[in-house]
Design a protein around this motif. Structure first.
Motif, PDB file in Angstrom:
ATOM      1  N   HIS A   1       0.854  -1.191   0.000  1.00 60.05           N
ATOM      2  CA  HIS A   1       0.000   0.000   0.000  1.00 60.05           C
ATOM      3  C   HIS A   1       0.889   1.240   0.000  1.00 60.05           C
ATOM      4  O   HIS A   1       2.107   1.156   0.171  1.00 60.05           O
ATOM      5  N   THR A   2       0.261   2.373  -0.188  1.00 61.17           N
ATOM      6  CA  THR A   2       0.907   3.664   0.007  1.00 61.17           C
ATOM      7  C   THR A   2       0.160   4.402   1.110  1.00 61.17           C
ATOM      8  O   THR A   2      -0.902   3.963   1.559  1.00 61.17           O
ATOM      9  N   HIS A   3       0.731   5.509   1.586  1.00 61.94           N
ATOM     10  CA  HIS A   3       0.083   6.386   2.577  1.00 61.94           C
ATOM     11  C   HIS A   3       0.060   7.790   1.988  1.00 61.94           C
ATOM     12  O   HIS A   3       1.048   8.525   2.101  1.00 61.94           O
ATOM     13  N   GLU A   4      -1.027   8.181   1.342  1.00 58.91           N
ATOM     14  CA  GLU A   4      -1.090   9.520   0.764  1.00 58.91           C
ATOM     15  C   GLU A   4      -0.999  10.598   1.837  1.00 58.91           C
ATOM     16  O   GLU A   4      -0.507  11.698   1.597  1.00 58.91           O
ATOM     17  N   ARG A   5      -1.417  10.258   3.061  1.00 61.00           N
ATOM     18  CA  ARG A   5      -1.500  11.258   4.124  1.00 61.00           C
ATOM     19  C   ARG A   5      -0.408  11.097   5.189  1.00 61.00           C
ATOM     20  O   ARG A   5      -0.424  11.801   6.190  1.00 61.00           O
ATOM     21  N   ARG A   6       0.516  10.159   4.979  1.00 60.62           N
ATOM     22  CA  ARG A   6       1.583   9.937   5.969  1.00 60.62           C
ATOM     23  C   ARG A   6       2.852   9.479   5.266  1.00 60.62           C
ATOM     24  O   ARG A   6       2.796   8.868   4.205  1.00 60.62           O
ATOM     25  N   MET A   7       3.991   9.754   5.894  1.00 58.00           N
ATOM     26  CA  MET A   7       5.249   9.151   5.471  1.00 58.00           C
ATOM     27  C   MET A   7       5.626   8.105   6.510  1.00 58.00           C
ATOM     28  O   MET A   7       5.037   8.021   7.592  1.00 58.00           O
ATOM     29  N   GLU A   8       6.659   7.306   6.179  1.00 60.36           N
ATOM     30  CA  GLU A   8       7.030   6.225   7.082  1.00 60.36           C
ATOM     31  C   GLU A   8       8.534   5.974   6.983  1.00 60.36           C
ATOM     32  O   GLU A   8       9.156   6.220   5.946  1.00 60.36           O
ATOM     33  N   VAL A   9       9.108   5.529   8.082  1.00 65.65           N
ATOM     34  CA  VAL A   9      10.497   5.079   8.093  1.00 65.65           C
ATOM     35  C   VAL A   9      10.512   3.636   8.585  1.00 65.65           C
ATOM     36  O   VAL A   9       9.895   3.311   9.600  1.00 65.65           O
ATOM     37  N   TYR A  10      11.200   2.770   7.845  1.00 70.92           N
ATOM     38  CA  TYR A  10      11.400   1.367   8.223  1.00 70.92           C
ATOM     39  C   TYR A  10      12.834   1.202   8.738  1.00 70.92           C
ATOM     40  O   TYR A  10      13.785   1.629   8.077  1.00 70.92           O
ATOM     41  N   PHE A  11      12.984   0.531   9.880  1.00 69.32           N
ATOM     42  CA  PHE A  11      14.302   0.193  10.422  1.00 69.32           C
ATOM     43  C   PHE A  11      14.381  -1.327  10.566  1.00 69.32           C
ATOM     44  O   PHE A  11      13.654  -1.930  11.344  1.00 69.32           O
ATOM     45  N   TYR A  12      15.252  -1.956   9.778  1.00 72.76           N
ATOM     46  CA  TYR A  12      15.367  -3.414   9.745  1.00 72.76           C
ATOM     47  C   TYR A  12      16.465  -3.897  10.693  1.00 72.76           C
ATOM     48  O   TYR A  12      17.569  -3.332  10.720  1.00 72.76           O
ATOM     49  N   PHE A  13      16.189  -4.979  11.448  1.00 67.19           N
ATOM     50  CA  PHE A  13      17.205  -5.537  12.340  1.00 67.19           C
ATOM     51  C   PHE A  13      16.911  -7.016  12.585  1.00 67.19           C
ATOM     52  O   PHE A  13      16.046  -7.603  11.927  1.00 67.19           O
TER      53      PHE A  13
ATOM     54  N   SER B   1       5.255   9.508   1.013  1.00 68.08           N
ATOM     55  CA  SER B   1       3.836   9.142   0.929  1.00 68.08           C
ATOM     56  C   SER B   1       3.470   8.527  -0.416  1.00 68.08           C
ATOM     57  O   SER B   1       2.544   7.713  -0.502  1.00 68.08           O
ATOM     58  N   TRP B   2       4.194   8.867  -1.484  1.00 72.09           N
ATOM     59  CA  TRP B   2       3.851   8.355  -2.812  1.00 72.09           C
ATOM     60  C   TRP B   2       4.420   6.964  -3.071  1.00 72.09           C
ATOM     61  O   TRP B   2       4.130   6.333  -4.090  1.00 72.09           O
ATOM     62  N   SER B   3       5.229   6.462  -2.159  1.00 70.94           N
ATOM     63  CA  SER B   3       5.960   5.216  -2.394  1.00 70.94           C
ATOM     64  C   SER B   3       5.316   4.025  -1.694  1.00 70.94           C
ATOM     65  O   SER B   3       4.826   4.141  -0.564  1.00 70.94           O
ATOM     66  N   ILE B   4       5.343   2.879  -2.363  1.00 72.99           N
ATOM     67  CA  ILE B   4       5.030   1.644  -1.656  1.00 72.99           C
ATOM     68  C   ILE B   4       6.167   1.361  -0.685  1.00 72.99           C
ATOM     69  O   ILE B   4       7.265   1.904  -0.800  1.00 72.99           O
ATOM     70  N   HIS B   5       5.914   0.508   0.308  1.00 70.50           N
ATOM     71  CA  HIS B   5       6.963   0.103   1.246  1.00 70.50           C
ATOM     72  C   HIS B   5       6.674  -1.336   1.647  1.00 70.50           C
ATOM     73  O   HIS B   5       5.763  -1.628   2.404  1.00 70.50           O
TER      74      HIS B   5
END
Length: 278
Positions: free
Chosen positions: A196-208, A241-245
């Motif tokens: 999905h995308t979030h038109e109204r939010r951005m997100e940061v992923y931290f992998y560990f 917000s425009w990007s899938i993740h």
């Protein structure tokens, strides 16, 4: 402090691998006895890692000037999740013991913060996100048992995972910051697929929780113009917000997600069917 500018989706699709990594990937989050910090102009999120060893760590007095205020959290809130050994955080004179997989929300207006590890052999590793805030909510610790869990996916599709929502309205109030942790079960490799995308939010992923020879292929880009980043252990990806993740790993892994934007509704997503991806 690293500074990352906002990137238009039309610009991003013209970037080569090295340029994509330079704009969206943060390769060093934890460094012994140091605090790292990345400031993204996308919704002005700040994120990084705090790894104290033999001396306490704290945000520099000069940091406030960088943000045009007297001190770092004068107009910001902060959330963190500890992925290391037990640690102690002192916030304006109040002491909080934060163990592995435990979170701490620090309210706007907190002036003095210090971070200590309880063991040199197993130092604390505090991964944090910070967002602009308009009012103060109380500082509060959240354990893994207090987080709101949701188990999704299936072993047949290699995406069986449990989402632990630490900093969400169902657990405690924040101004806009939302944070949680997703653990994949052994044998599962995919996260957030279908994506999905979030038109109204951005997100940061931290992998560990990844071995040295493991990696995650993090999928990004507009749904009809997908790209990928190769991510290794304890690295983070900025997702506009425009990007899938989404991502698929060479083994099971864990990641912490943090969101900043217009609302705190976890289910506010613009879903993309797999057959519509390009």
């Amino acid at each position: 402090m690293q500074i990352r500018q906002s990137i238009h989706s039309d610009h991003a699709k013209q970037l080569d691998t090295l340029s994509l990594r330079r704009e969206f990937l943060v390769e060093e989050i934890f460094s012994p006895n140091k605090m790292t910090m990345t400031y993204s102009h996308i919704d002005r999120i700040v994120f990084g890692g705090i790894m104290p060893l033999d001396t306490p760590l704290s945000f520099s007095d000069e940091l406030g000037k960088t943000f045009g205020v007297s001190y770092f959290l004068e107009r910001r809130e902060l959330g963190l999740i500890n992925i290391g050994g037990p640690g102690i955080i002192v916030a304006d004179g109040c002491t909080y013991e934060v163990g592995n997989a435990e979170a701490l929300y620090v309210g706007q207006g907190t002036c003095e913060l210090s971070f200590v590890s309880m063991s040199l052999e197993q130092p604390a590793k505090f991964y944090y996100n910070s967002a602009p805030a308009h009012c103060h909510y109380p500082t509060r610790k959240v354990t893994k048992d207090q987080a709101s869990p949701a188990t999704l996916g299936d072993a047949a599709t290699s995406n069986r995972r449990t989402i632990y929502k630490y900093l969400v309205p169902d657990v405690l109030p924040t101004c806009q910051l939302v944070m949680g942790m997703t653990q994949l079960e052994e044998g599962s490799l995919w996260n957030t697929m279908p994506c999905h995308t979030h038109e109204r939010r951005m997100e940061v992923y931290f992998y560990f929780n990844m071995k040295e020879d493991a990696a995650v292929f993090h999928m990004m880009g507009k749904p009809d113009e997908t790209r990928h980043l190769l991510v290794h252990n304890e690295q983070a990806v900025i997702s506009p917000s425009w990007s899938i993740h989404a991502g698929v790993g060479t083994q099971a892994y864990t990641f912490i997600w943090g969101m900043v934007g217009e609302n705190q509704v976890f289910g506010d997503m613009d879903h993309v069917a797999v057959q519509d991806l390009r």
